[in-house]
Motif scaffolding. Structure first.
Motif, PDB file in Angstrom:
ATOM      1  N   HIS A  46       1.020  -1.172  -0.317  1.00  0.00           N
ATOM      2  CA  HIS A  46       0.193   0.185  -0.302  1.00  0.00           C
ATOM      3  C   HIS A  46       0.610   1.021  -0.156  1.00  0.00           C
ATOM      4  N   PRO A  47       0.254   2.143  -0.900  1.00  0.00           N
ATOM      5  CA  PRO A  47       1.151   3.297  -0.852  1.00  0.00           C
ATOM      6  C   PRO A  47       1.585   4.007   1.221  1.00  0.00           C
ATOM      7  N   ASP A  48       0.967   3.539   1.896  1.00  0.00           N
ATOM      8  CA  ASP A  48       1.073   3.982   3.838  1.00  0.00           C
ATOM      9  C   ASP A  48       1.970   2.893   3.966  1.00  0.00           C
ATOM     10  N   PHE A  49       2.417   2.164   3.386  1.00  0.00           N
ATOM     11  CA  PHE A  49       3.053   1.325   3.633  1.00  0.00           C
ATOM     12  C   PHE A  49       3.895   1.511   5.356  1.00  0.00           C
ATOM     13  N   GLU A  50       3.840   0.332   6.341  1.00  0.00           N
ATOM     14  CA  GLU A  50       4.840   0.657   7.454  1.00  0.00           C
ATOM     15  C   GLU A  50       6.117  -1.088   7.436  1.00  0.00           C
ATOM     16  N   TYR A  51       6.731  -0.643   7.970  1.00  0.00           N
ATOM     17  CA  TYR A  51       7.034  -1.773   8.204  1.00  0.00           C
ATOM     18  C   TYR A  51       8.111  -1.795   9.541  1.00  0.00           C
ATOM     19  N   PHE A  52       8.017  -3.264  10.374  1.00  0.00           N
ATOM     20  CA  PHE A  52       8.881  -3.022  11.723  1.00  0.00           C
ATOM     21  C   PHE A  52       9.043  -4.524  12.080  1.00  0.00           C
ATOM     22  N   MET A  53      10.427  -4.100  12.615  1.00  0.00           N
ATOM     23  CA  MET A  53      11.300  -5.465  13.114  1.00  0.00           C
ATOM     24  C   MET A  53      11.500  -4.978  14.439  1.00  0.00           C
ATOM     25  N   PRO A  54      10.437  -5.981  15.078  1.00  0.00           N
ATOM     26  CA  PRO A  54      11.009  -5.845  16.395  1.00  0.00           C
ATOM     27  C   PRO A  54      12.205  -6.001  16.752  1.00  0.00           C
ATOM     28  N   GLN A  55      13.210  -6.377  16.098  1.00  0.00           N
ATOM     29  CA  GLN A  55      14.205  -7.566  17.452  1.00  0.00           C
ATOM     30  C   GLN A  55      15.261  -6.537  17.386  1.00  0.00           C
ATOM     31  N   CYS A  57      14.087  -3.331  16.299  1.00  0.00           N
ATOM     32  CA  CYS A  57      13.277  -1.970  16.247  1.00  0.00           C
ATOM     33  C   CYS A  57      13.236  -1.026  15.845  1.00  0.00           C
ATOM     34  N   GLU A  58      13.657  -1.739  14.376  1.00  0.00           N
ATOM     35  CA  GLU A  58      14.011  -1.228  13.333  1.00  0.00           C
ATOM     36  C   GLU A  58      12.582  -0.527  12.149  1.00  0.00           C
ATOM     37  N   TYR A  59      12.805   0.425  11.857  1.00  0.00           N
ATOM     38  CA  TYR A  59      11.136   0.961  11.237  1.00  0.00           C
ATOM     39  C   TYR A  59      11.546   1.485  10.446  1.00  0.00           C
ATOM     40  N   LEU A  60      10.040   1.473   8.669  1.00  0.00           N
ATOM     41  CA  LEU A  60      10.896   2.371   7.625  1.00  0.00           C
ATOM     42  C   LEU A  60       9.333   2.113   7.163  1.00  0.00           C
ATOM     43  N   THR A  61       9.424   2.779   6.364  1.00  0.00           N
ATOM     44  CA  THR A  61       7.264   3.761   5.970  1.00  0.00           C
ATOM     45  C   THR A  61       8.038   3.742   3.705  1.00  0.00           C
ATOM     46  N   GLY A  62       6.897   3.186   3.592  1.00  0.00           N
ATOM     47  CA  GLY A  62       6.601   3.843   2.058  1.00  0.00           C
ATOM     48  C   GLY A  62       7.618   2.318   1.172  1.00  0.00           C
ATOM     49  N   ARG A  63       6.738   1.860   0.193  1.00  0.00           N
ATOM     50  CA  ARG A  63       7.398   0.823  -0.717  1.00  0.00           C
ATOM     51  C   ARG A  63       8.543   1.413  -1.282  1.00  0.00           C
ATOM     52  N   GLU A  64       8.454   2.744  -1.517  1.00  0.00           N
ATOM     53  CA  GLU A  64      10.577   2.564  -2.312  1.00  0.00           C
ATOM     54  C   GLU A  64      11.387   2.201  -1.137  1.00  0.00           C
ATOM     55  N   ASN A  65      11.304   2.377   0.031  1.00  0.00           N
ATOM     56  CA  ASN A  65      12.186   2.317   0.518  1.00  0.00           C
ATOM     57  C   ASN A  65      12.205   0.528   0.881  1.00  0.00           C
ATOM     58  N   LYS A 113      -1.063  -6.721   7.368  1.00  0.00           N
ATOM     59  CA  LYS A 113      -2.464  -5.889   7.521  1.00  0.00           C
ATOM     60  C   LYS A 113      -2.732  -5.797   6.295  1.00  0.00           C
ATOM     61  N   LEU A 114      -3.827  -6.125   5.674  1.00  0.00           N
ATOM     62  CA  LEU A 114      -4.104  -5.599   4.644  1.00  0.00           C
ATOM     63  C   LEU A 114      -5.182  -4.385   4.783  1.00  0.00           C
ATOM     64  N   ARG A 115      -5.046  -3.782   3.541  1.00  0.00           N
ATOM     65  CA  ARG A 115      -6.029  -2.422   3.524  1.00  0.00           C
ATOM     66  C   ARG A 115      -6.319  -1.969   1.518  1.00  0.00           C
ATOM     67  N   ASP A 116      -7.597  -1.891   0.861  1.00  0.00           N
ATOM     68  CA  ASP A 116      -7.470  -2.054  -0.143  1.00  0.00           C
ATOM     69  C   ASP A 116      -6.794  -2.437  -1.236  1.00  0.00           C
ATOM     70  N   LEU A 118      -4.020  -4.222  -0.451  1.00  0.00           N
ATOM     71  CA  LEU A 118      -2.547  -4.179  -0.647  1.00  0.00           C
ATOM     72  C   LEU A 118      -2.095  -4.135   1.150  1.00  0.00           C
ATOM     73  N   ILE A 119      -1.108  -4.426   1.197  1.00  0.00           N
ATOM     74  CA  ILE A 119      -0.625  -4.689   2.204  1.00  0.00           C
ATOM     75  C   ILE A 119      -0.400  -3.489   2.826  1.00  0.00           C
ATOM     76  N   VAL A 120      -0.101  -3.364   4.191  1.00  0.00           N
ATOM     77  CA  VAL A 120      -0.125  -2.144   4.870  1.00  0.00           C
ATOM     78  C   VAL A 120       0.541  -1.894   5.752  1.00  0.00           C
ATOM     79  N   ARG A 121       0.834  -2.911   6.389  1.00  0.00           N
ATOM     80  CA  ARG A 121       1.736  -3.012   7.378  1.00  0.00           C
ATOM     81  C   ARG A 121       1.788  -4.321   7.476  1.00  0.00           C
ATOM     82  N   GLN A 122       3.415  -4.741   7.820  1.00  0.00           N
ATOM     83  CA  GLN A 122       5.034  -5.590   8.058  1.00  0.00           C
ATOM     84  C   GLN A 122       4.768  -5.504   9.840  1.00  0.00           C
ATOM     85  N   LYS A 123       4.618  -6.701  10.006  1.00  0.00           N
ATOM     86  CA  LYS A 123       5.740  -6.929  11.444  1.00  0.00           C
ATOM     87  C   LYS A 123       6.357  -7.863  11.262  1.00  0.00           C
TER      88      LYS A 123
END
Length: 148
Positions: A46-55, A57-65, A113-116, A118-123
């Motif tokens: 999703h254009p509002d994509f968020e990605y988090f690696m809890p182990q 604590c890294e976080y990124l936003t955006g599908r381009e990233n 997590k999906l929205r519209d 597309l995948i909007v969030r991944q942990k």
């Protein structure tokens, strides 16, 4: 607008359709990842994509990233992705995927997590293998591959 009770929704073809779509989206994402064309895989995000690696604590936003991060990851060869399982409910899914570049072998447990559509969030968790503790040996045995 039509409203459904929870019981009607759970027993309806809407639930079956949502689950089928969720599974197809997650499978398609991993198939795209297996091409090693991470810009192509990012099209499932999703254009509002968020990605988090809890182990870590890294976080990124955006599908381009996401695409750039995966393209820059140090590798010894082409990445392979082998789906071991996908568990899903409506617009949420968890995938268990074996990942390798021929030298490195890892497992990723990813909560999606999906929205519209597309995948909007991944942990995502990358668990390390470790030797079995001796105290468990009366009940457990060490096996080479997963028995199921």
């Amino acid at each position: 607008m039509t409203f459904f009770t929870v019981a009607e929704y759970q027993s309806s073809s809407l639930t079956a359709w949502a689950q089928k779509m969720t599974r197809e989206i997650i499978e398609s994402f991993w198939e795209a990842m297996a091409t090693n064309d991470f810009a192509k895989a990012a099209l499932w995000l999703h254009p509002d994509f968020e990605y988090f690696m809890p182990q870590t604590c890294e976080y990124l936003t955006g599908r381009e990233n996401f695409a750039r991060f995966n393209a820059a990851y140090p590798t010894e060869g082409k990445w392979t992705f082998s789906i071991q399982s996908i568990v899903f409910a409506d617009h949420d899914a968890v995938s268990d995927v074996l990942i390798s570049d021929g030298s490195m072998h890892a497992r990723a447990i990813t909560f999606h997590k999906l929205r519209d559509g597309l995948i909007v969030r991944q942990k995502e968790f990358w668990p390390d293998n470790y030797p079995a503790p001796q105290w468990r040996s009366p009940w457990m045995k060490v096996v080479g591959d997963a028995p199921f």
